[in-house]
Scaffold this motif. Structure first.
Motif, PDB file in Angstrom:
ATOM      1  N   LYS A   9       1.996  10.051   8.447  1.00 26.66           N
ATOM      2  CA  LYS A   9       1.976   9.846   9.900  1.00 26.66           C
ATOM      3  C   LYS A   9       0.646   9.237  10.336  1.00 26.66           C
ATOM      4  O   LYS A   9       0.607   8.316  11.163  1.00 26.66           O
ATOM      5  N   GLN A  10      -0.445   9.735   9.761  1.00 31.32           N
ATOM      6  CA  GLN A  10      -1.783   9.257  10.140  1.00 31.32           C
ATOM      7  C   GLN A  10      -1.988   7.790   9.754  1.00 31.32           C
ATOM      8  O   GLN A  10      -2.578   7.021  10.512  1.00 31.32           O
ATOM      9  N   THR A  11      -1.480   7.402   8.603  1.00 34.20           N
ATOM     10  CA  THR A  11      -1.692   6.033   8.112  1.00 34.20           C
ATOM     11  C   THR A  11      -0.615   5.059   8.579  1.00 34.20           C
ATOM     12  O   THR A  11      -0.824   3.840   8.571  1.00 34.20           O
ATOM     13  N   GLY A  12       0.554   5.589   8.946  1.00 36.28           N
ATOM     14  CA  GLY A  12       1.659   4.731   9.335  1.00 36.28           C
ATOM     15  C   GLY A  12       2.356   4.072   8.158  1.00 36.28           C
ATOM     16  O   GLY A  12       3.194   3.184   8.345  1.00 36.28           O
ATOM     17  N   LEU A  13       2.043   4.517   6.943  1.00 41.73           N
ATOM     18  CA  LEU A  13       2.661   3.933   5.750  1.00 41.73           C
ATOM     19  C   LEU A  13       4.030   4.548   5.486  1.00 41.73           C
ATOM     20  O   LEU A  13       4.325   5.670   5.924  1.00 41.73           O
ATOM     21  N   GLN A  14       4.863   3.823   4.751  1.00 35.40           N
ATOM     22  CA  GLN A  14       6.239   4.255   4.497  1.00 35.40           C
ATOM     23  C   GLN A  14       6.513   4.445   3.003  1.00 35.40           C
ATOM     24  O   GLN A  14       7.656   4.375   2.569  1.00 35.40           O
ATOM     25  N   ARG A  15       5.455   4.684   2.234  1.00 31.12           N
ATOM     26  CA  ARG A  15       5.640   4.855   0.800  1.00 31.12           C
ATOM     27  C   ARG A  15       4.630   5.892   0.307  1.00 31.12           C
ATOM     28  O   ARG A  15       3.459   5.868   0.709  1.00 31.12           O
ATOM     29  N   VAL A  16       5.080   6.804  -0.554  1.00 25.98           N
ATOM     30  CA  VAL A  16       4.192   7.825  -1.103  1.00 25.98           C
ATOM     31  C   VAL A  16       4.357   7.889  -2.614  1.00 25.98           C
ATOM     32  O   VAL A  16       5.469   7.728  -3.142  1.00 25.98           O
ATOM     33  N   VAL A  17       3.246   8.077  -3.295  1.00 24.67           N
ATOM     34  CA  VAL A  17       3.222   8.218  -4.746  1.00 24.67           C
ATOM     35  C   VAL A  17       2.671   9.594  -5.079  1.00 24.67           C
ATOM     36  O   VAL A  17       1.654  10.018  -4.512  1.00 24.67           O
ATOM     37  N   VAL A  18       3.332  10.305  -5.969  1.00 21.73           N
ATOM     38  CA  VAL A  18       2.862  11.611  -6.438  1.00 21.73           C
ATOM     39  C   VAL A  18       2.463  11.462  -7.903  1.00 21.73           C
ATOM     40  O   VAL A  18       3.233  10.934  -8.707  1.00 21.73           O
ATOM     41  N   ALA A  19       1.257  11.888  -8.239  1.00 23.62           N
ATOM     42  CA  ALA A  19       0.782  11.725  -9.607  1.00 23.62           C
ATOM     43  C   ALA A  19      -0.004  12.952 -10.049  1.00 23.62           C
ATOM     44  O   ALA A  19      -0.559  13.681  -9.227  1.00 23.62           O
ATOM     45  N   GLY A  20      -0.047  13.170 -11.367  1.00 28.33           N
ATOM     46  CA  GLY A  20      -0.738  14.322 -11.919  1.00 28.33           C
ATOM     47  C   GLY A  20       0.234  15.377 -12.406  1.00 28.33           C
ATOM     48  O   GLY A  20       1.438  15.328 -12.127  1.00 28.33           O
ATOM     49  N   GLY A  21      -0.280  16.343 -13.139  1.00 23.71           N
ATOM     50  CA  GLY A  21       0.560  17.344 -13.788  1.00 23.71           C
ATOM     51  C   GLY A  21       1.458  18.128 -12.856  1.00 23.71           C
ATOM     52  O   GLY A  21       2.622  18.407 -13.178  1.00 23.71           O
ATOM     53  N   VAL A  22       0.953  18.502 -11.667  1.00 20.17           N
ATOM     54  CA  VAL A  22       1.758  19.275 -10.716  1.00 20.17           C
ATOM     55  C   VAL A  22       2.903  18.419 -10.169  1.00 20.17           C
ATOM     56  O   VAL A  22       3.891  18.934  -9.654  1.00 20.17           O
TER      57      VAL A  22
ATOM     58  N   PRO B 264       0.829  -1.206   0.000  1.00 19.46           N
ATOM     59  CA  PRO B 264       0.000   0.000   0.000  1.00 19.46           C
ATOM     60  C   PRO B 264       0.864   1.258   0.000  1.00 19.46           C
ATOM     61  O   PRO B 264       2.057   1.204   0.299  1.00 19.46           O
ATOM     62  N   PHE B 265       0.242   2.393  -0.314  1.00 19.22           N
ATOM     63  CA  PHE B 265       0.955   3.666  -0.262  1.00 19.22           C
ATOM     64  C   PHE B 265      -0.026   4.814  -0.088  1.00 19.22           C
ATOM     65  O   PHE B 265      -1.240   4.662  -0.288  1.00 19.22           O
ATOM     66  N   VAL B 266       0.523   5.960   0.321  1.00 17.25           N
ATOM     67  CA  VAL B 266      -0.230   7.215   0.321  1.00 17.25           C
ATOM     68  C   VAL B 266      -0.027   7.859  -1.039  1.00 17.25           C
ATOM     69  O   VAL B 266       1.097   7.893  -1.545  1.00 17.25           O
ATOM     70  N   ALA B 267      -1.097   8.330  -1.640  1.00 18.60           N
ATOM     71  CA  ALA B 267      -0.998   8.990  -2.938  1.00 18.60           C
ATOM     72  C   ALA B 267      -1.371  10.459  -2.813  1.00 18.60           C
ATOM     73  O   ALA B 267      -2.395  10.797  -2.212  1.00 18.60           O
TER      74      ALA B 267
END
Length: 349
Positions: free
Chosen positions: A263-276, A135-138
């Protein structure tokens, strides 16, 4: 089973076509893609003209499909599934892609699949050389959308926070317009910002300390307008400073809210998507912050941050592999100009 998926994107001002090959396991592989941007056509009007966008999609989509098939050494007869953007987006533009996809499907006797545009962006980092793992935060920062999500798998999305008014992309574009930077405003503002002082003007960071994960950028746009009026004749000389200060305000909010989501989810992976997600300052600051927090961060390739057919073909392939959706031969179609991402948990007919 290996499937060859032709993806068509036509939700706004880019016509994209791509071929992706999927399998039962593993990440689907991008074979070929082609993109035509309408930026030059819309520049004269300072923004996207929907009727012109739709007409241009009609002209471009089949030549692009031919280009993609030739580039991959495939023919239309080799295609197993035709995928298209079903929404959200401009209704007329969406109808072009949907109509062409369903007509191709009917002519070839092959099934078709409607794809959510934002899910395409969300899964676009899987096209990169360093694909993420669930899983990840997006952080989805695309056009009129700014959202933070928990992503546990394909079709398994929980919205943690979203914009309550202007999105980050709109804040970039509208602020650029106020400064007379032309269209498209976001990239122009970012280029101008590189020459300026980000501390020159004290601009607000809306909802930065709100205690939740929602966003609001309308107040920032108003503050930029107020500052531009105060500068008056000095605006031209101070434009780079104002651009840098504006960019810094937007990026700080995006980075700090993303860290709060981790921090809220406790996850250690993030995905950034979209034009910005192509923004240089956002990538620099997020990389630094995530490195300190020992968090892995993933982006799409720079040339796949904007709308493109590759993300649509990839999303279709991943949905099929995950059993989230079945392609079908019911060639009647509809489009969804407004379509919340969390509404796609049930299969779309």
């Amino acid at each position: 089973m290996s499937l060859l998926i032709l993806g068509i994107e036509s939700s706004c001002d880019e016509t994209g076509v791509a071929l992706v090959r999927s399998a039962d396991t593993g990440v689907p592989v991008l074979l070929s893609h082609a993109l035509h941007s309408q930026i030059e056509m819309h520049q004269a009007y300072g923004g996207v003209v929907p009727e012109l966008a739709s007409r241009d999609h009609i002209r471009r989509v089949l030549p692009l499909a031919t280009q993609v098939l030739t580039g991959a050494g495939q023919t239309l007869a080799d295609v197993d599934v035709v995928a298209y953007t079903q929404g959200p987006g401009l209704a007329g533009a969406l109808l072009v892609g949907a109509g062409v996809a369903c007509a191709l499907g009917a002519a070839l006797g092959k099934p078709v699949l409607g794809v959510h545009h934002l899910e395409g962006h969300l899964l676009s980092p899987f096209l990169s050389a360093d694909p993420p793992e669930f899983p990840f935060v997006a952080l989805l920062v695309s056009g009129g959308h700014t959202q933070l999500m928990r992503v546990d798998g394909v079709g398994r999305y929980e919205i943690l926070g979203e914009t309550i008014d202007d999105a980050a992309g709109e804040a970039f574009d509208k602020s650029a317009k106020l400064m007379g930077l032309g269209y498209p405003g976001g990239p122009a503002l970012s280029r101008m910002a590189q020459q300026g002082d980000a501390t020159a003007f004290k601009l607000p960071r809306p909802l930065l300390h709100s205690g939740d994960l929602d966003f609001s950028f309308a107040g920032l746009k108003t503050a930029v307008l107020t500052q531009a009026k105060k500068l008056g004749d000095e605006l031209e000389a101070r434009k780079a400073d104002l651009a840098a200060s504006t960019e810094a305000a937007i990026v700080e909010v995006l980075v700090k809210k993303t860290l709060a989501a981790l921090k809220q989810t406790g996850l250690q992976r993030v995905v950034v998507a979209g034009g910005v997600g192509a923004n240089r300052l956002l990538r620099e600051q997020l990389n630094t912050a995530c490195s300190k927090a020992r968090v892995r961060v993933h982006y799409p390739e720079l040339h796949l941050c904007t709308d493109n057919g590759a993300m649509i073909a990839m999303a279709a392939a991943m949905r099929l592999q995950a059993g989230q959706q079945q392609a079908n031969t019911a060639y009647a179609f509809d489009v969804k100009p407004r379509w919340p991402l969390d509404a796609i948990t049930a299969p779309v007919a």
